[in-house]
Scaffold this active site. Structure first.
Site: not given
Length: 251
Positions: A60, A154, A141, A158
């Protein structure tokens, strides 16, 4: 001769999508790869394609203890770790930002940012001690620089990775450690529906290519090929770069 002969890599989130494709591509170029994922079934599936070069380690990325065990596993098996690919990532489903829950926000930053923080902290000391340099590749991204509605937090996660990539490159360049990120366009992976807020169908994919000069969404091999280049000696003087792999979408 492969472009990554005698190299050892750790790839996170390697049980599917980009991570699986990167692992396959690295192995094809001669690298040994520790395939890391929280999903054992996915990781095992990746390894089965090339068990002589790939080995699975369940972890993890949000847990420091798991990172220690990962570094130890790769070192014990192959004696060194030349390349770290911080690929593991997550997102909530595309929706109005005011509807994003605190739990969704926290999970996104834990996996996408804390995971990279812990990974770099775990990998860097052994790379410095070995005095052989090395490569970190972060999967960011296009949303880090060209955010759009519905995935604000999100994209912010990034953005943190793209910024950290440059800072790490500046700080660890004197150790001959290169740090770059790959910034993909939306791709046909399991996260397509989360990113777009709609089912992954050919019709829905068409809705996301109107502003892509090359006329398609991304493919996992686009990202894997970019990672092979960045990890290889062909990119030996490239560091601190956030490489857009987006068919021209960010122009």
């Amino acid at each position: 001769m492969g472009r990554l002969d005698n190299k050892v890599a750790i790839v996170t989130g390697a049980g599917s999508g980009f991570g699986a494709a990167i692992s396959h591509a690295f192995a094809a170029e001669g690298a040994k790869v520790l395939v890391c994922d929280i999903n054992q079934a996915g990781g095992d599936a990746t390894v089965q394609t090339n068990p002589s070069a790939l080995a699975f380690h369940k972890m993890d990325v949000t847990q420091a203890a798991d990172w220690k065990s990962t570094i130890d596993a790769a070192t014990q098996k192959w004696g060194k770790i030349d390349i770290l690919v911080n690929n593991a990532g997550t997102s909530y489903r595309n929706k109005p930002t005011a509807e994003v829950t605190e739990e969704e926000f926290q999970k996104t930053f834990d996996v996408n940012v804390k995971g990279v923080f812990l990974g770099c902290n775990a990998w860097l000391p052994q790379a410095i001690e070995n005095k052989q340099g090395g490569v970190i590749i972060n999967i960011s991204s296009v949303g880090s620089t060209r955010p759009r509605p519905g995935l604000v937090w999100y994209n912010a996660s990034k953005g943190a990775i793209s910024n950290a990539t440059k800072g790490l490159a500046a700080e660890y360049g004197p150790h001959q450690i290169r740090v770059n990120s790959i910034c993909p366009l939306v791709t046909g992976t399991a996260l397509f529906s989360s990113f777009t807020g709609m089912e992954d169908t050919p019709e829905n994919r068409e809705k996301f290519i109107f502003n892509v000069p090359m006329g398609r969404i991304g493919e996992v091999d686009d990202v894997a090929s970019a990672c092979v280049f960045m990890a290889s000696s062909e990119a030996k003087f490239i560091t601190g770069v956030n490489l857009e792999v987006d068919g021209g979408r960010c122009i």
